[in-house]
Design a protein around this motif. Structure first.
Motif, PDB file in Angstrom:
ATOM      1  N   SER A  96     -30.176-116.771   4.587  1.00 32.66           N
ATOM      2  CA  SER A  96     -31.484-116.136   4.770  1.00 32.66           C
ATOM      3  C   SER A  96     -31.811-115.195   3.608  1.00 32.66           C
ATOM      4  O   SER A  96     -32.912-115.251   3.042  1.00 32.66           O
ATOM      5  N   PHE A  97     -30.860-114.346   3.273  1.00 31.51           N
ATOM      6  CA  PHE A  97     -31.106-113.412   2.178  1.00 31.51           C
ATOM      7  C   PHE A  97     -31.195-114.128   0.837  1.00 31.51           C
ATOM      8  O   PHE A  97     -31.917-113.684  -0.056  1.00 31.51           O
ATOM      9  N   ALA A  98     -30.505-115.247   0.689  1.00 24.37           N
ATOM     10  CA  ALA A  98     -30.632-116.042  -0.533  1.00 24.37           C
ATOM     11  C   ALA A  98     -32.042-116.602  -0.661  1.00 24.37           C
ATOM     12  O   ALA A  98     -32.587-116.675  -1.769  1.00 24.37           O
ATOM     13  N   SER A  99     -32.647-116.986   0.459  1.00 21.08           N
ATOM     14  CA  SER A  99     -34.027-117.487   0.386  1.00 21.08           C
ATOM     15  C   SER A  99     -34.997-116.373   0.024  1.00 21.08           C
ATOM     16  O   SER A  99     -35.952-116.591  -0.723  1.00 21.08           O
ATOM     17  N   ILE A 100     -34.747-115.168   0.517  1.00 22.74           N
ATOM     18  CA  ILE A 100     -35.601-114.035   0.140  1.00 22.74           C
ATOM     19  C   ILE A 100     -35.454-113.735  -1.348  1.00 22.74           C
ATOM     20  O   ILE A 100     -36.443-113.539  -2.059  1.00 22.74           O
ATOM     21  N   VAL A 101     -34.221-113.717  -1.826  1.00 23.23           N
ATOM     22  CA  VAL A 101     -33.975-113.464  -3.250  1.00 23.23           C
ATOM     23  C   VAL A 101     -34.618-114.558  -4.098  1.00 23.23           C
ATOM     24  O   VAL A 101     -35.221-114.274  -5.144  1.00 23.23           O
ATOM     25  N   GLY A 102     -34.530-115.795  -3.655  1.00 25.34           N
ATOM     26  CA  GLY A 102     -35.150-116.898  -4.392  1.00 25.34           C
ATOM     27  C   GLY A 102     -36.663-116.771  -4.459  1.00 25.34           C
ATOM     28  O   GLY A 102     -37.265-117.011  -5.515  1.00 25.34           O
ATOM     29  N   SER A 103     -37.282-116.370  -3.364  1.00 23.41           N
ATOM     30  CA  SER A 103     -38.747-116.239  -3.387  1.00 23.41           C
ATOM     31  C   SER A 103     -39.185-115.061  -4.249  1.00 23.41           C
ATOM     32  O   SER A 103     -40.205-115.139  -4.939  1.00 23.41           O
ATOM     33  N   VAL A 104     -38.421-113.977  -4.237  1.00 20.12           N
ATOM     34  CA  VAL A 104     -38.741-112.841  -5.120  1.00 20.12           C
ATOM     35  C   VAL A 104     -38.541-113.238  -6.583  1.00 20.12           C
ATOM     36  O   VAL A 104     -39.352-112.884  -7.449  1.00 20.12           O
ATOM     37  N   ALA A 105     -37.493-114.015  -6.857  1.00 21.68           N
ATOM     38  CA  ALA A 105     -37.255-114.470  -8.231  1.00 21.68           C
ATOM     39  C   ALA A 105     -38.386-115.371  -8.711  1.00 21.68           C
ATOM     40  O   ALA A 105     -38.828-115.265  -9.861  1.00 21.68           O
ATOM     41  N   LEU A 108     -41.458-113.121  -9.383  1.00 25.06           N
ATOM     42  CA  LEU A 108     -41.350-112.331 -10.612  1.00 25.06           C
ATOM     43  C   LEU A 108     -41.369-113.204 -11.858  1.00 25.06           C
ATOM     44  O   LEU A 108     -42.087-112.908 -12.824  1.00 25.06           O
ATOM     45  N   SER A 109     -40.587-114.274 -11.863  1.00 26.16           N
ATOM     46  CA  SER A 109     -40.456-115.061 -13.090  1.00 26.16           C
ATOM     47  C   SER A 109     -41.679-115.929 -13.386  1.00 26.16           C
ATOM     48  O   SER A 109     -42.017-116.135 -14.541  1.00 26.16           O
ATOM     49  N   GLN A 110     -42.329-116.436 -12.368  1.00 20.83           N
ATOM     50  CA  GLN A 110     -43.430-117.371 -12.597  1.00 20.83           C
ATOM     51  C   GLN A 110     -44.815-116.726 -12.552  1.00 20.83           C
ATOM     52  O   GLN A 110     -45.760-117.268 -13.126  1.00 20.83           O
ATOM     53  N   GLY A 126     -45.303-117.583  -1.208  1.00 21.51           N
ATOM     54  CA  GLY A 126     -43.909-117.972  -1.030  1.00 21.51           C
ATOM     55  C   GLY A 126     -43.089-116.856  -0.409  1.00 21.51           C
ATOM     56  O   GLY A 126     -42.253-117.096   0.471  1.00 21.51           O
ATOM     57  N   LEU A 127     -43.336-115.627  -0.842  1.00 22.15           N
ATOM     58  CA  LEU A 127     -42.641-114.488  -0.254  1.00 22.15           C
ATOM     59  C   LEU A 127     -43.077-114.273   1.193  1.00 22.15           C
ATOM     60  O   LEU A 127     -42.238-114.009   2.067  1.00 22.15           O
ATOM     61  N   CYS A 128     -44.369-114.400   1.474  1.00 24.25           N
ATOM     62  CA  CYS A 128     -44.852-114.289   2.855  1.00 24.25           C
ATOM     63  C   CYS A 128     -44.259-115.396   3.723  1.00 24.25           C
ATOM     64  O   CYS A 128     -43.885-115.153   4.878  1.00 24.25           O
TER      65      CYS A 128
END
Length: 158
Positions: A96-105, A108-110, A126-128
């Motif tokens: 779950s936290f990996a998916s949150i980190v992925g959406s934040v990444a 930020l990056s894109q 995506g974050l929502c």
């Protein structure tokens, strides 16, 4: 006690009835955010940006694959069910936290750190999406009703 007795009584009375439906509405709303962002975007959204939503959906399935009764009491003669259940729940929270980190990444990056991006809505959506899917997973986990007289392996029929 941080929660008032009236709120606790309301939760005990109504959560089993309305919780799974509300969890499904949150899950549907999460995917609606993402579909809206992909269709409203002027450019093609790469597949990599879809992955946090898929991983969050996998985490939802992982969280709800555990029966709450397995987490409540420890029996020394249960052949490791207590430890396996706790480990599976821990692993599902890590996903779950990996998916949150992925959406934040992705956000930020894109969208946030690139100059000249005119529409950051897919990153925000995506974050929502991930947040609502994980809220749905937790709400369904705490509100589902185990039922001994059902044919669903100890879970209530919804």
């Amino acid at each position: 006690m941080l929660v008032s007795p009236q709120v606790m009584q309301f939760w005990e009375d109504k959560a089993k009835t309305y919780g799974p439906g509300l969890a499904g509405a949150l899950f549907g709303g999460a995917w609606w955010f993402w579909i809206d962002a992909c269709s409203a975007s002027g450019t093609k959204v790469p597949f990599v940006q879809y992955l946090p939503g898929f991983v969050a959906t996998l985490a939802l399935i992982m969280i709800n694959a555990i029966r709450r009764e397995e987490l409540e009491s420890h029996d020394p003669f249960d052949e490791g069910v207590f430890c396996r259940s706790r480990f599976w729940l821990f692993l599902s929270y890590v996903v779950s936290f990996a998916s949150i980190v992925g959406s934040v990444a992705v956000l930020l990056s894109q969208y946030a750190l690139k100059p000249g991006v005119e529409n950051p809505w897919p990153g925000v959506a995506g974050l929502c999406q991930v947040t609502l899917i994980l809220a749905s997973a937790l709400l369904f986990f705490v509100s589902r009703t185990p039922s001994s007289e059902s044919n669903y392996g100890g879970y209530g029929a919804f």
